[in-house]
Design a protein around this motif. Structure first.
Motif, PDB file in Angstrom:
ATOM      1  N   ALA A 159       0.829  -1.207   0.000  1.00 10.48           N
ATOM      2  CA  ALA A 159       0.000   0.000   0.000  1.00 10.48           C
ATOM      3  C   ALA A 159       0.866   1.260   0.000  1.00 10.48           C
ATOM      4  O   ALA A 159       0.540   2.255  -0.661  1.00 10.48           O
ATOM      5  CB  ALA A 159      -0.932  -0.009   1.206  1.00 10.48           C
ATOM      6  N   MET A 160       1.998   1.231   0.729  1.00 13.94           N
ATOM      7  CA  MET A 160       2.891   2.378   0.765  1.00 13.94           C
ATOM      8  C   MET A 160       3.464   2.677  -0.623  1.00 13.94           C
ATOM      9  O   MET A 160       3.554   3.840  -1.034  1.00 13.94           O
ATOM     10  CB  MET A 160       4.033   2.125   1.752  1.00 13.94           C
ATOM     11  CG  MET A 160       3.643   2.118   3.211  1.00 13.94           C
ATOM     12  SD  MET A 160       3.081   3.745   3.829  1.00 13.94           S
ATOM     13  CE  MET A 160       1.297   3.513   3.743  1.00 13.94           C
ATOM     14  N   PHE A 161       3.845   1.641  -1.340  1.00 17.61           N
ATOM     15  CA  PHE A 161       4.395   1.865  -2.682  1.00 17.61           C
ATOM     16  C   PHE A 161       3.313   2.354  -3.649  1.00 17.61           C
ATOM     17  O   PHE A 161       3.601   3.132  -4.561  1.00 17.61           O
ATOM     18  CB  PHE A 161       5.054   0.594  -3.202  1.00 17.61           C
ATOM     19  CG  PHE A 161       6.438   0.389  -2.651  1.00 17.61           C
ATOM     20  CD1 PHE A 161       7.490   1.188  -3.054  1.00 17.61           C
ATOM     21  CD2 PHE A 161       6.682  -0.599  -1.706  1.00 17.61           C
ATOM     22  CE1 PHE A 161       8.768   1.027  -2.535  1.00 17.61           C
ATOM     23  CE2 PHE A 161       7.952  -0.778  -1.186  1.00 17.61           C
ATOM     24  CZ  PHE A 161       8.993   0.033  -1.597  1.00 17.61           C
ATOM     25  N   PHE A 162       2.076   1.913  -3.446  1.00 18.85           N
ATOM     26  CA  PHE A 162       0.997   2.417  -4.303  1.00 18.85           C
ATOM     27  C   PHE A 162       0.741   3.887  -4.005  1.00 18.85           C
ATOM     28  O   PHE A 162       0.499   4.682  -4.928  1.00 18.85           O
ATOM     29  CB  PHE A 162      -0.283   1.610  -4.093  1.00 18.85           C
ATOM     30  CG  PHE A 162      -1.399   2.022  -5.011  1.00 18.85           C
ATOM     31  CD1 PHE A 162      -1.351   1.723  -6.362  1.00 18.85           C
ATOM     32  CD2 PHE A 162      -2.485   2.746  -4.521  1.00 18.85           C
ATOM     33  CE1 PHE A 162      -2.373   2.126  -7.217  1.00 18.85           C
ATOM     34  CE2 PHE A 162      -3.502   3.149  -5.365  1.00 18.85           C
ATOM     35  CZ  PHE A 162      -3.454   2.838  -6.708  1.00 18.85           C
ATOM     36  N   LEU A 163       0.818   4.274  -2.724  1.00 19.64           N
ATOM     37  CA  LEU A 163       0.686   5.693  -2.381  1.00 19.64           C
ATOM     38  C   LEU A 163       1.827   6.503  -2.994  1.00 19.64           C
ATOM     39  O   LEU A 163       1.630   7.640  -3.428  1.00 19.64           O
ATOM     40  CB  LEU A 163       0.683   5.861  -0.864  1.00 19.64           C
ATOM     41  CG  LEU A 163      -0.576   5.404  -0.129  1.00 19.64           C
ATOM     42  CD1 LEU A 163      -0.398   5.538   1.381  1.00 19.64           C
ATOM     43  CD2 LEU A 163      -1.794   6.197  -0.589  1.00 19.64           C
ATOM     44  N   SER A 164       3.024   5.916  -3.027  1.00 22.92           N
ATOM     45  CA  SER A 164       4.150   6.584  -3.677  1.00 22.92           C
ATOM     46  C   SER A 164       3.872   6.778  -5.162  1.00 22.92           C
ATOM     47  O   SER A 164       4.186   7.832  -5.735  1.00 22.92           O
ATOM     48  CB  SER A 164       5.428   5.766  -3.481  1.00 22.92           C
ATOM     49  OG  SER A 164       6.519   6.366  -4.145  1.00 22.92           O
TER      50      SER A 164
END
Length: 408
Positions: free
Chosen positions: A175-180
């Protein structure tokens, strides 16, 4: 932050969330694999799966990086990372230990392949989204953010593990990489107009041209070698920090944790300090000298709190060199070859860290931890002192304002 462009703010935000997600996932990788296998050798293999493809791709990818739209490629890489972190989770959901281990191998391999591309492209994108006079501060802010996340992520991950099973941290990292990815989507395609048409040259000839161009600029090579020496020292300290605190000084686990956190905290302080200091060759080389001296002083340390102070001081001083040398490289490298030369620079930096690990872990030299600190400190300190003295004999203007200035 107000002085920076919206594009840089988007890149910075993307770095924050992706670095946090990557650090959290990286902690879980080793824990999960060791829990399944009980073997430190398997943990070593997992890191080799990361480093070997990464270094190979780092060495051969340079010819292609001048011919991509940087912003689009950065976003695509974050999507790949987001998907990669789901793979071990799938193995867990189907209830297969073999599936989890294979998922970890696939994850590490994919991360190793995309990391050098991402790092090279983001480094070369900075001169396009920042003004020349902002490059030192921009590099310092990005570098300081990464260091700070490496300090915050372990504690935050520990708290997450109190309320969530270990495997679901992978979902959080994804999820963090998708937010990035979403943050990077806010960067307009400013590099699109400058993407050259592929020359159709034979790949080997194009790669040789990139390396040949790199060696035509001795000041860029010198900056890269000095930065590589710092990375060599970082690799060595990864091996000797634990035995130094736990063995030589008899420190507790919490004392080692404080020692580990002192450097990134100091780095964040040094990044702020850099904004208040003149951007000159002298301050850059003083950072290198002071950082090397912080390692040498550990030879004389016999109390854990003094080791904390040395590590904190090193963290404060190294940004004075790292951020300014990175800005010089971005300014002085030919713009049409910057991405390619950035890949070559990163290859130097990435190769020297494993060499530092090998140097500190081998029994061939029969060095104590204190002697190892002294050697790596002197290897940094002496070149820094030499170039500092040379710079005093050659007065310069501010390094970011003197277009024709060269490293002496």
């Amino acid at each position: 932050m107000k002085k920076f462009s919206k594009s840089f703010k988007a890149l910075w935000l993307g770095e924050i969330v992706s670095e946090f997600g990557g650090a959290a996932g990286g902690i879980i990788n080793g824990l999960l694999l060791y829990e399944l296998t009980g073997s430190k050798e398997w943990v070593g293999v997992l890191w080799l799966v990361y480093f070997i493809p990464s270094l190979i791709l780092q060495g051969i990818s340079a010819p292609f990086l001048n011919h991509v739209v940087k912003e689009k490629m950065l976003r695509n890489i974050q999507l790949i990372r987001a998907g990669a972190y789901i793979v071990p989770l799938i193995g867990y959901l189907i209830g297969s230990d073999v599936g989890i281990i294979l998922g970890l191998v696939v994850l590490q391999c994919l991360l190793g392949l995309v990391q050098p591309i991402y790092a090279s492209l983001s480094f070369s994108l900075l001169p396009e989204i920042c003004k020349k006079e902002e490059l030192v501060a921009a590099n310092g802010l990005l570098d300081g953010t990464i260091r700070l996340m490496s300090f915050i992520a372990p504690g935050a991950t520990s708290l997450l593990l109190l309320v969530s099973p270990m495997h679901f941290i992978y979902g959080f990292s994804s999820a963090m990489f998708f937010l990035s990815y979403l943050a990077l989507s806010r960067i307009p395609h400013s590099s699109k107009e400058r993407v050259a048409t592929w020359t159709k040259k034979f790949w080997w000839a194009e790669m040789k041209e990139g390396y040949r161009t790199f060696f035509k600029y001795p000041h860029l090579l010198r900056l890269t070698i000095l930065s590589s020496i710092v990375q060599f020292a970082v690799g060595a300290t990864m091996v000797i920090n634990v035995p130094f605190i736990r063995g030589d000084l008899g420190g507790n686990y919490w004392e080692y944790a404080v020692f580990s956190g002192a450097f990134p905290i100091g780095y964040a302080i040094g990044t702020v300090l850099l904004t208040k200091l003149p951007k000159t060759y002298q301050t850059m080389y003083l950072g290198l000298i002071g950082g090397g001296l912080s390692f040498v002083l550990l030879f004389f340390v016999h109390e854990v709190p003094l080791a904390w102070i040395c590590e904190l001081a090193g963290g404060i001083l190294f940004p004075l060199f790292n951020s300014q040398s990175a800005a010089l490289f971005q300014r002085e490298a030919p713009r049409d070859r910057l991405t390619q030369l950035s890949a070559v620079r990163l290859l130097f930096l990435r190769v020297t860290m494993p060499l530092g690990i090998l140097f500190a872990s081998t029994t061939f030299f029969d060095l104590s931890t204190r002697q190892t600190y002294t050697i790596i400190g002197m290897v940094i300190l002496l070149p820094g002192l030499y170039y500092f003295l040379v710079s005093l004999s050659q007065p310069e203007k501010n390094i970011l304002k003197n277009k024709k200035s060269m490293i002496p």
